[in-house]
Motif scaffolding. Structure first.
Motif, PDB file in Angstrom:
ATOM      1  N   GLN A  72     -33.549  19.120  31.047  1.00 10.22           N
ATOM      2  CA  GLN A  72     -34.103  19.460  29.421  1.00 10.22           C
ATOM      3  C   GLN A  72     -35.335  18.739  28.530  1.00 10.22           C
ATOM      4  N   GLU A  73     -35.790  17.969  29.842  1.00 17.29           N
ATOM      5  CA  GLU A  73     -36.394  16.740  29.381  1.00 17.29           C
ATOM      6  C   GLU A  73     -38.208  16.937  28.819  1.00 17.29           C
ATOM      7  N   SER A  74     -38.192  18.604  28.955  1.00 11.40           N
ATOM      8  CA  SER A  74     -39.736  18.652  28.230  1.00 11.40           C
ATOM      9  C   SER A  74     -39.270  19.196  27.412  1.00 11.40           C
ATOM     10  N   CYS A 129     -34.129  15.146  33.955  1.00  8.23           N
ATOM     11  CA  CYS A 129     -33.176  16.332  33.728  1.00  8.23           C
ATOM     12  C   CYS A 129     -33.748  17.020  32.888  1.00  8.23           C
TER      13      CYS A 129
END
Lengths: 151, 151
Positions: free
Chosen positions: A103-105, A101
Motif C-alpha cells: 500500500q506504500e504508494s 508494503c
DNA sequence: CAATTGCATAGTAAATCAATCGTGAAAAGT
DNA sequence: ACTTTTCACGATTGATTTACTATGCAATTG
C-alpha cells in the motif's frame, strides 16, 4: 510498541557497566542482582552484547564484564535496534529494516509513521550512555545508599 | 516497537472510511480489496472497531460500514492504543497502561523512554483522520511516480 | 423470500518470548 | 597442578501472541 524484556535487560546491564567504566570487571551474578534480571537469562544477553562488540568479557577469578568502548561511543539506538529490531512503528518507514508494503504508494498515514520513526530515532541515536547518565533526573550520590556491598 | 498487522489493517480501513465520510456504507469486501487485507481477518477487526464506537455497520443489501463520528473527532492515537496497547516503549512510562517496575527509582534511562513516549503520544494524539489525510504528502491524483524515492 | 451483508465464536499453525538446564572451557589465585 | 571462579554454548520448554481460517448464524433490503 514495547521493548522486549531482553532489550530492557540489555540496557540495564550496559548502563551498569557504563557507570563503572574504567573500573574492574563486573560478574554476571552482580549485574543480575543489581538489575533484577534472571541470571541464566542474562548470560545469553551478555553473550549477545559481546558479539555486538559492546562489551568484553574476562573469565576466571575476578573476571566479569566491561564495556568494550567508552560510554560516549555507545548509543541506546544501536542497542535497541540490535535487540528489538527497527525503531520505526512499521517496516515501510524504517531506514535500517525497510520492507516494502503493497500500500506504500497510496497509504494515507505513512507520513505520520515516518515522523514517529524520525523523532524516536533522533532521540535514541543521540542518547549515548554517558549523556543519558549525566542527564538522569537524580544525582549520582543518591545511589550510594543502595550499593553498600562489593565493587 | 512495531505495530501489529491488526493495527495497521484497522488504520487502513478507518482511513478509507474517512475518505468517504458522508457517502454510502462501504462493505467489508470492498475495504478488504482496496487495502489488501484478508477479508475474514478484517471482519474481526471491523467488529472490534465497532465495539470501540469508531464505526457503525449496516447489514443487508447495500450495507457496509461508515464512520460513527466525523474524521476530525478520531485520532490515530486512540486506535493504535486500542489495537496495539500502550504508545510507550516500556510500561513504566505509560500513562494509559502504566505498570510499575522494580528498577523504577534507580533506572538510568527512564527519562529517555519518557521522552520517547511523550513525543510519540503528542504526534499520534494530534493526528486526527482529517488532519492526516489533508497533510498527506501527495495529491490524490499524482500517486504514480512516487515509488523509488530514497528510502 | 432470497440474496447480500455483517455477527460471533472456535480453531490453528507458526513464531516469539522469557526463561531454564546441562555441560564445557578459560583464567586466576594458591 | 589444582581448585575455584567465572564465562561459553547449545538445547529445551512452556506460555503467549500473531495472523489468519472455518463454520454457522442473524439482520436487512430489493
Amino acid at each position: 510498541m514495547q521493548l522486549s524484556m531482553r532489550t530492557d535487560y540489555a540496557l540495564r546491564a550496559v548502563f551498569t557497566l557504563a557507570e563503572h567504566y574504567g573500573g574492574p570487571p563486573i560478574p554476571i551474578v552482580e549485574l543480575a542482582r543489581r538489575n533484577d534480571i534472571p541470571k541464566r537469562f542474562l548470560e545469553q544477553i551478555m553473550l549477545d552484547l559481546k558479539t555486538g562488540k559492546w562489551v568484553k568479557s574476562h573469565p576466571g577469578k575476578s573476571g566479569g564484564y566491561v564495556l568494550a568502548k567508552p560510554p560516549n561511543r555507545i548509543t541506546m539506538g544501536e542497542i535497541v535496534r540490535h535487540f528489538n529490531g527497527s525503531l520505526a512503528p512499521i517496516h515501510c518507514v524504517s531506514l535500517t529494516h525497510y520492507k516494502r508494503c503493497s500500500q506504500e504508494s497510496v497509504c494515507r498515514f505513512r507520513h505520520v509513521m515516518r515522523d514517529a520513526r524520525n523523532l524516536v530515532a533522533l532521540l535514541m541515536d543521540r542518547a549515548t550512555l554517558s549523556e543519558v547518565i549525566r542527564a538522569a533526573p537524580f544525582a549520582y550520590q543518591d545511589l550510594n545508599g543502595m550499593e553498600g556491598d562489593g565493587i
